[in-house]
Write an enzyme that holds these catalytic residues in place. Structure first.
Site, short mmCIF file in Angstrom:
data_model
loop_
_atom_site.label_atom_id
_atom_site.label_comp_id
_atom_site.label_asym_id
_atom_site.label_seq_id
_atom_site.Cartn_x
_atom_site.Cartn_y
_atom_site.Cartn_z
N GLN A 168 -26.83 -36.53 -13.37
CA GLN A 168 -25.91 -37.66 -13.35
C GLN A 168 -26.52 -38.81 -12.55
O GLN A 168 -27.03 -38.60 -11.45
CB GLN A 168 -24.59 -37.23 -12.71
CG GLN A 168 -23.83 -38.31 -11.95
CD GLN A 168 -23.05 -39.24 -12.86
OE1 GLN A 168 -22.64 -38.84 -13.94
NE2 GLN A 168 -22.84 -40.46 -12.42
N THR A 169 -26.47 -40.01 -13.10
CA THR A 169 -26.91 -41.17 -12.32
C THR A 169 -26.21 -42.43 -12.81
O THR A 169 -25.85 -42.55 -13.98
CB THR A 169 -28.43 -41.35 -12.40
OG1 THR A 169 -28.83 -42.46 -11.59
CG2 THR A 169 -28.90 -41.59 -13.83
N HIS B 226 -36.27 -43.57 -9.99
CA HIS B 226 -37.60 -43.79 -9.43
C HIS B 226 -38.33 -42.46 -9.34
O HIS B 226 -37.86 -41.44 -9.86
CB HIS B 226 -37.48 -44.48 -8.08
CG HIS B 226 -36.78 -45.80 -8.14
ND1 HIS B 226 -37.38 -46.93 -8.68
CD2 HIS B 226 -35.53 -46.17 -7.80
CE1 HIS B 226 -36.52 -47.94 -8.64
NE2 HIS B 226 -35.39 -47.51 -8.11
N HIS C 17 -36.44 -39.30 -8.17
CA HIS C 17 -35.51 -38.71 -9.12
C HIS C 17 -36.25 -37.88 -10.17
O HIS C 17 -35.77 -36.81 -10.57
CB HIS C 17 -34.70 -39.81 -9.82
CG HIS C 17 -33.97 -40.71 -8.88
ND1 HIS C 17 -34.41 -41.98 -8.58
CD2 HIS C 17 -32.84 -40.51 -8.15
CE1 HIS C 17 -33.57 -42.53 -7.72
NE2 HIS C 17 -32.62 -41.67 -7.44
N HIS D 7 -22.59 -37.18 -3.60
CA HIS D 7 -22.46 -37.38 -5.04
C HIS D 7 -21.26 -38.28 -5.34
O HIS D 7 -20.14 -38.02 -4.92
CB HIS D 7 -22.26 -36.02 -5.71
CG HIS D 7 -22.24 -36.06 -7.20
ND1 HIS D 7 -23.32 -35.70 -7.98
CD2 HIS D 7 -21.27 -36.43 -8.07
CE1 HIS D 7 -23.00 -35.83 -9.25
NE2 HIS D 7 -21.76 -36.29 -9.33
N MET E 157 -34.56 -36.39 -1.39
CA MET E 157 -36.00 -36.17 -1.54
C MET E 157 -36.75 -37.20 -0.71
O MET E 157 -36.38 -38.38 -0.66
CB MET E 157 -36.41 -36.29 -3.00
CG MET E 157 -35.71 -35.30 -3.93
SD MET E 157 -36.25 -33.60 -3.72
CE MET E 157 -37.87 -33.64 -4.50
N VAL F 85 -9.55 -77.51 -12.65
CA VAL F 85 -9.41 -76.29 -13.45
C VAL F 85 -8.00 -76.18 -14.00
O VAL F 85 -7.79 -75.80 -15.15
CB VAL F 85 -9.77 -75.05 -12.61
CG1 VAL F 85 -9.44 -73.78 -13.37
CG2 VAL F 85 -11.25 -75.08 -12.25
#
Length: 588
Positions: free
Chosen positions: A198-199, A204, A207, A295, A334, A437
């Protein structure tokens, strides 16, 4: 063989309802309809294709309450995140929504009918309880709590759906797989065990090493399964990320990994989200699931502390391991070992061995400034892709959002800033004054709280579009409500791309001064009751809780304000004036 779906049966409603698709489409033309929000669209797609099995629709009150309280559907099935269809009282009254009614659900992008919902019940949601139970706190620093407060309507409609068609996607079509399609793909390749990764971020070298390590340890193939629905405001857009994933896939050993996209609207719910992600990947056929440090964590809360502990997600997935029936692969961060040119989990590195890391914050800084990114951290093709989408700060757009009482000096400051930034050059400068506006974009709106909120959101939308194209945007509505300003910030961060840089400037000139110097006599008219709902008189102004800057024309002249911002130190000009000063003051 692929893992069994959650609940035992893959609820692929598109396949189930295909024989009656034409009848459903014909019926949809005769029904009242709801145009979905982007998040509802993501949820519906995964309901219809079976990604949310065993769900067959949006949760009823019974299921919703059970999920919020106990992470389970009312029948006891583990499911940790409420999947709801929110509507307003106006929607209920206007459409006549009632139990038993059938409603067409339409795609917000092309107005196509995607499904028919049979209403089971309508119930009032408890946003505070939902925030506390699901996200751990009713804290607006959490993006999903902010979404609950600012975007979610007060009622939920529960009921099962019949599928007419999946949403049409025009991007990366070859990488979009339903659970049924991905399961068939695994079967064709004879992949008996698959670990899903999952990301929501670019990948990089760390991973890649993490996933390869998991594959070799567990003797499995790798499913790179990134989220391309809604993620955290400010995240790298999914177009850029998918190009990064495509660039990194050749770095895997031949035949080890497969890339598929997941149209999920993340909630950033940490431990609960990890359990949810495991269920979803199980439905897509994965047998293993990588759960890393923090996570799906959203970052810091309002007190500057992490919302969740670093391994809370792993612990909750482990708690429900038997019910989930998918093997968790836990990983710590890591880290790079220059002595051996390899990555190792940080807890496995011997004491005294040199390690190197680049944080996400540091990576963004290097991308913005054009600083070098070492090859031990990422691959040249990945860095090249990121630099194409995220140019250095000098070339990025930004939004300066000034808020204050009528006649506070915000308009004068804005016009002076426009001149100053035009003098510096390097980008176009757009000025969005409140009254302009109102006349050009919002002439049909009144001055009720809801109309004021809509006006600010229109300004935010236009600002985000201009900033994404690299413009400097100066917006100066009164914007009296905190919720409107927070929603405007979220819009710019979410949709502004590399121009998603939002700075809130509170022009805190006191009411007494604003009223005393009001040459047009607006305050006097409001005091006499000739103007109703006038901010500061009979409608409140909520001062910003956390502005990026605060100024006051009673203590500073307009030239002092502008020139102090633009020329406070010698480095300002190199970063388009206002931006570097904000960085220097640690406001970014």
């Amino acid at each position: 063989m692929a893992n069994a779906p959650h609940g035992g049966v893959l609820k692929d409603l598109l396949i189930r309802d295909e024989p009656i698709q034409k009848d459903l489409l014909h019926e949809a033309h005769t029904l009242k309809d709801i145009t979905l929000t982007d998040r509802q669209l993501c949820d519906l797609e995964l309901i219809m294709n079976g990604g949310f099995s065993p769900l067959e629709g949006f949760m009823s009150e019974l299921d919703y309450n059970s999920v919020v309280e106990s992470l389970r559907l009312s029948d006891g099935t583990l499911f940790p995140i409420p999947i709801t269809l929110d509507v307003s009282q106006e929607d209920i009254d206007g459409l006549g929504i009632a139990p038993g009614m059938r409603i067409a659900l339409r795609d917000p992008r092309d107005d196509e009918a995607l499904a028919i919902l049979t209403v089971e019940d309508i119930y009032r949601s408890d946003h505070v309880k939902e925030a506390e139970k699901v996200f751990g706190a009713d804290d607006p620093a959490h993006p999903s709590v902010a979404y609950l407060r600012n975007r979610v309507k007060e009622f939920y409609v529960g009921g099962k759906v019949q599928a007419i068609a999946a949403p049409t996607h025009h991007d990366y079509v070859a990488l979009r797989f339903s659970p049924s399609e991905l399961r068939a793909h695994f079967k064709k390749l004879a992949w008996r065990k698959v670990v899903a990764f999952q990301t929501r971020n670019p990948m990089h070298r760390a991973h890649r090493e993490l996933t390869v390590r998991a594959a070799r340890q567990r003797q499995v193939n790798v499913l790179i399964h990134p989220v391309v629905g809604l993620t955290k405001p400010g995240d790298v857009d999914h177009y850029t990320r998918v190009r990064v994933y495509e660039a990194i896939m050749p770095k895997y050993p031949n035949g080890m990994a497969h890339l598929a996209l997941l149209p999920l609207a993340m909630r950033m719910a940490g431990p609960r989200e990890a359990v949810w992600h495991a269920i979803i990947r199980k439905n897509f056929g994965a047998t293993h699931f990588i759960v890393g440090r923090d996570h799906a964590g959203p970052g810091k809360n309002s007190s500057g502390q992490d919302f969740y502990g670093p391994y809370d997600a792993q612990e909750l997935v482990l708690k429900y391991h038997e019910e989930l029936a998918i093997d968790m692969v836990p990983f710590q961060q890591m880290t790079y070992l220059p002595s051996s040119d390899e990555y190792q989990p940080i807890d496995e590195v011997p004491k005294g061995v040199q390690t190197l890391d680049i944080s996400g914050t540091e990576l963004r800084r290097r991308l913005k400034t054009g600083a070098a990114i070492p090859d031990w951290f990422s691959y040249d093709t990945v860095v090249k892709t990121l630099r194409e989408s995220y140019p250095p700060r000098l070339k990025q757009g930004f939004v300066l959002f000034l808020t204050g009482l009528y006649n506070s000096g915000a308009d004068k400051i804005s016009k002076a800033l426009q001149v100053s930034l035009n003098q510096q050059g390097g980008r176009s400068v757009s000025l969005l004054l409140g009254e302009t506006v109102r006349a050009e974009l919002s002439s049909e709106l009144g001055f009720s709280p809801e109309d004021r909120h809509k006006n600010v959101q229109r300004i935010a939308f236009v600002s985000a579009e201009l900033a994404r194209a690299g413009a400097a945007v100066i917006a100066a509505p009164i914007a009296p409500y905190e919720r409107s300003r927070l929603a405007a910030r979220e819009t710019v961060l979410q949709t502004g791309g590399s121009g998603g840089n939002f700075f809130l400037i509170h022009v805190a000139t006191p009411l007494e001064h604003c009223e005393a110097t009001d040459r047009k006599g607006r305050y006097a008219q409001a005091r006499r009751g000739e103007i109703k709902g006038f901010t500061g008189v009979d409608d409140p102004y909520e001062a910003p809780a956390k502005p990026d800057m605060t100024v006051d024309v009673t203590t500073q002249s307009i030239p002092e304000i502008v020139h102090n911002w633009a020329f406070a130190n010698s480095n300002v000009l190199a970063y388009a004036g206002i931006i570097l000063l904000l960085e220097t003051n640690s406001l970014l």
